[in-house]
Scaffold this motif. Structure first.
Motif, PDB file in Angstrom:
ATOM      1  N   MET A   1       0.816  -1.189   0.000  1.00  0.00           N
ATOM      2  CA  MET A   1       0.000   0.000   0.000  1.00  0.00           C
ATOM      3  C   MET A   1       0.862   1.257   0.000  1.00  0.00           C
ATOM      4  N   GLY A   2       1.860   1.358   0.830  1.00  0.00           N
ATOM      5  CA  GLY A   2       2.616   2.595   0.933  1.00  0.00           C
ATOM      6  C   GLY A   2       1.827   3.630   1.710  1.00  0.00           C
ATOM      7  N   GLY A   3       1.715   4.834   1.156  1.00  0.00           N
ATOM      8  CA  GLY A   3       0.958   5.898   1.805  1.00  0.00           C
ATOM      9  C   GLY A   3       0.072   6.619   0.814  1.00  0.00           C
ATOM     10  N   ARG A   4      -1.040   7.167   1.320  1.00  0.00           N
ATOM     11  CA  ARG A   4      -1.928   7.955   0.464  1.00  0.00           C
ATOM     12  C   ARG A   4      -2.692   8.965   1.311  1.00  0.00           C
ATOM     13  N   TYR A   5      -2.905  10.110   0.710  1.00  0.00           N
ATOM     14  CA  TYR A   5      -3.703  11.168   1.322  1.00  0.00           C
ATOM     15  C   TYR A   5      -5.137  10.991   0.848  1.00  0.00           C
ATOM     16  N   VAL A   6      -6.072  11.227   1.756  1.00  0.00           N
ATOM     17  CA  VAL A   6      -7.486  11.056   1.434  1.00  0.00           C
ATOM     18  C   VAL A   6      -8.226  12.368   1.692  1.00  0.00           C
ATOM     19  N   PHE A   7      -9.080  12.732   0.743  1.00  0.00           N
ATOM     20  CA  PHE A   7      -9.845  13.972   0.819  1.00  0.00           C
ATOM     21  C   PHE A   7     -11.305  13.703   0.496  1.00  0.00           C
ATOM     22  N   ALA A   8     -12.188  14.497   1.051  1.00  0.00           N
ATOM     23  CA  ALA A   8     -13.595  14.508   0.650  1.00  0.00           C
ATOM     24  C   ALA A   8     -13.752  15.681  -0.305  1.00  0.00           C
ATOM     25  N   VAL A   9     -14.306  15.419  -1.473  1.00  0.00           N
ATOM     26  CA  VAL A   9     -14.466  16.459  -2.487  1.00  0.00           C
ATOM     27  C   VAL A   9     -15.941  16.582  -2.835  1.00  0.00           C
ATOM     28  N   ARG A  10     -16.445  17.779  -2.751  1.00  0.00           N
ATOM     29  CA  ARG A  10     -17.813  18.076  -3.189  1.00  0.00           C
ATOM     30  C   ARG A  10     -17.693  18.852  -4.495  1.00  0.00           C
ATOM     31  N   PHE A  11     -18.378  18.346  -5.540  1.00  0.00           N
ATOM     32  CA  PHE A  11     -18.262  18.971  -6.854  1.00  0.00           C
ATOM     33  C   PHE A  11     -19.620  19.088  -7.535  1.00  0.00           C
ATOM     34  N   ARG A  12     -19.657  19.912  -8.562  1.00  0.00           N
ATOM     35  CA  ARG A  12     -20.886  20.132  -9.312  1.00  0.00           C
ATOM     36  C   ARG A  12     -20.629  19.840 -10.780  1.00  0.00           C
ATOM     37  N   LEU A  13     -21.574  19.165 -11.399  1.00  0.00           N
ATOM     38  CA  LEU A  13     -21.517  18.947 -12.839  1.00  0.00           C
ATOM     39  C   LEU A  13     -22.218  20.104 -13.527  1.00  0.00           C
ATOM     40  N   GLU A  14     -21.591  20.606 -14.554  1.00  0.00           N
ATOM     41  CA  GLU A  14     -22.161  21.686 -15.346  1.00  0.00           C
ATOM     42  C   GLU A  14     -22.103  21.270 -16.809  1.00  0.00           C
ATOM     43  N   PRO A  15     -23.145  20.560 -17.275  1.00  0.00           N
ATOM     44  CA  PRO A  15     -23.130  20.044 -18.653  1.00  0.00           C
ATOM     45  C   PRO A  15     -22.927  21.153 -19.682  1.00  0.00           C
ATOM     46  N   ALA A  16     -22.145  20.842 -20.698  1.00  0.00           N
ATOM     47  CA  ALA A  16     -21.850  21.808 -21.753  1.00  0.00           C
ATOM     48  C   ALA A  16     -22.914  21.797 -22.851  1.00  0.00           C
ATOM     49  N   ARG A  17     -23.781  20.808 -22.851  1.00  0.00           N
ATOM     50  CA  ARG A  17     -24.804  20.690 -23.894  1.00  0.00           C
ATOM     51  C   ARG A  17     -26.178  20.958 -23.297  1.00  0.00           C
ATOM     52  N   ASP A  18     -27.180  20.791 -24.073  1.00  0.00           N
ATOM     53  CA  ASP A  18     -28.556  21.031 -23.626  1.00  0.00           C
ATOM     54  C   ASP A  18     -29.114  19.822 -22.879  1.00  0.00           C
ATOM     55  N   VAL A  19     -28.441  19.472 -21.794  1.00  0.00           N
ATOM     56  CA  VAL A  19     -28.894  18.379 -20.935  1.00  0.00           C
ATOM     57  C   VAL A  19     -28.848  18.859 -19.499  1.00  0.00           C
ATOM     58  N   THR A  20     -29.584  18.177 -18.666  1.00  0.00           N
ATOM     59  CA  THR A  20     -29.538  18.479 -17.241  1.00  0.00           C
ATOM     60  C   THR A  20     -29.213  17.205 -16.481  1.00  0.00           C
ATOM     61  N   VAL A  21     -28.670  17.387 -15.309  1.00  0.00           N
ATOM     62  CA  VAL A  21     -28.394  16.257 -14.429  1.00  0.00           C
ATOM     63  C   VAL A  21     -28.972  16.568 -13.058  1.00  0.00           C
ATOM     64  N   GLU A  22     -29.571  15.569 -12.457  1.00  0.00           N
ATOM     65  CA  GLU A  22     -30.117  15.722 -11.104  1.00  0.00           C
ATOM     66  C   GLU A  22     -29.767  14.483 -10.311  1.00  0.00           C
ATOM     67  N   PRO A  23     -29.159  14.605  -9.183  1.00  0.00           N
ATOM     68  CA  PRO A  23     -28.628  15.869  -8.655  1.00  0.00           C
ATOM     69  C   PRO A  23     -27.424  16.317  -9.476  1.00  0.00           C
ATOM     70  N   ASN A  24     -27.070  17.554  -9.334  1.00  0.00           N
ATOM     71  CA  ASN A  24     -25.898  18.054 -10.058  1.00  0.00           C
ATOM     72  C   ASN A  24     -24.692  18.255  -9.132  1.00  0.00           C
ATOM     73  N   GLU A  25     -24.892  18.000  -7.824  1.00  0.00           N
ATOM     74  CA  GLU A  25     -23.780  18.080  -6.880  1.00  0.00           C
ATOM     75  C   GLU A  25     -23.564  16.717  -6.241  1.00  0.00           C
ATOM     76  N   PHE A  26     -22.298  16.383  -6.067  1.00  0.00           N
ATOM     77  CA  PHE A  26     -21.922  15.081  -5.537  1.00  0.00           C
ATOM     78  C   PHE A  26     -20.756  15.238  -4.572  1.00  0.00           C
ATOM     79  N   GLU A  27     -20.602  14.255  -3.701  1.00  0.00           N
ATOM     80  CA  GLU A  27     -19.424  14.189  -2.850  1.00  0.00           C
ATOM     81  C   GLU A  27     -18.754  12.852  -3.103  1.00  0.00           C
ATOM     82  N   THR A  28     -17.458  12.882  -3.167  1.00  0.00           N
ATOM     83  CA  THR A  28     -16.699  11.666  -3.427  1.00  0.00           C
ATOM     84  C   THR A  28     -15.420  11.665  -2.596  1.00  0.00           C
ATOM     85  N   ARG A  29     -14.778  10.532  -2.570  1.00  0.00           N
ATOM     86  CA  ARG A  29     -13.505  10.369  -1.872  1.00  0.00           C
ATOM     87  C   ARG A  29     -12.398  10.416  -2.920  1.00  0.00           C
TER      88      ARG A  29
END
Length: 123
Positions: A1-29
């Motif tokens: 394994m070694g070592g690794r840094y872990v973060f919680a990231v909250r992000f938003r999708l902003e589609p470039a085309r005429d589409v929508t996403v719901e939800p548009n915000e997500f949290e990931t590791r």
């Protein structure tokens, strides 16, 4: 394994085309592999963390946006995970260069930069 840094990231999708996403915000590791102690970049924790928090949240958010190519709303440091072998090498490298950390002991360095967020996995 070694070592690794872990973060919680909250992000938003902003589609470039005429589409929508719901939800548009997500949290990931998000994980970032840690360089081997003594190698270039191994002091990532010293340069980016303070008492278990990101030292410059806005800068780190910008870096994360560049890496993920999404709008990042927040990044929170969660942990520095490592196996026992990495931990030994990590502590030895710190001990060999305490002046760079402006500290008297390895434990002082770990507490100063990582707080209580150091997690060692046994093999």
């Amino acid at each position: 394994m070694g070592g690794r840094y872990v973060f919680a990231v909250r992000f938003r999708l902003e589609p470039a085309r005429d589409v929508t996403v719901e939800p548009n915000e997500f949290e990931t590791r998000l994980s970032r592999e840690a360089e081997e102690p003594g190698e270039e970049g191994w002091r990532f924790f010293r340069d980016n963390l303070w008492r278990g928090e990101l030292a410059d949240g806005a800068h780190f958010r910008d870096l994360t946006e560049d890496a993920l190519d999404v709008t990042v709303l927040s990044v929170e440091y969660r942990a520095f995970e490592m196996d026992e072998a990495y931990r030994e090498t990590f502590r030895e490298a710190i001990a060999a260069d305490l002046d760079a950390f402006r500290a008297d002991t390895v434990d002082e360095v770990v507490n100063k930069y990582l707080g209580s967020s150091l997690e060692v996995e046994s093999e």
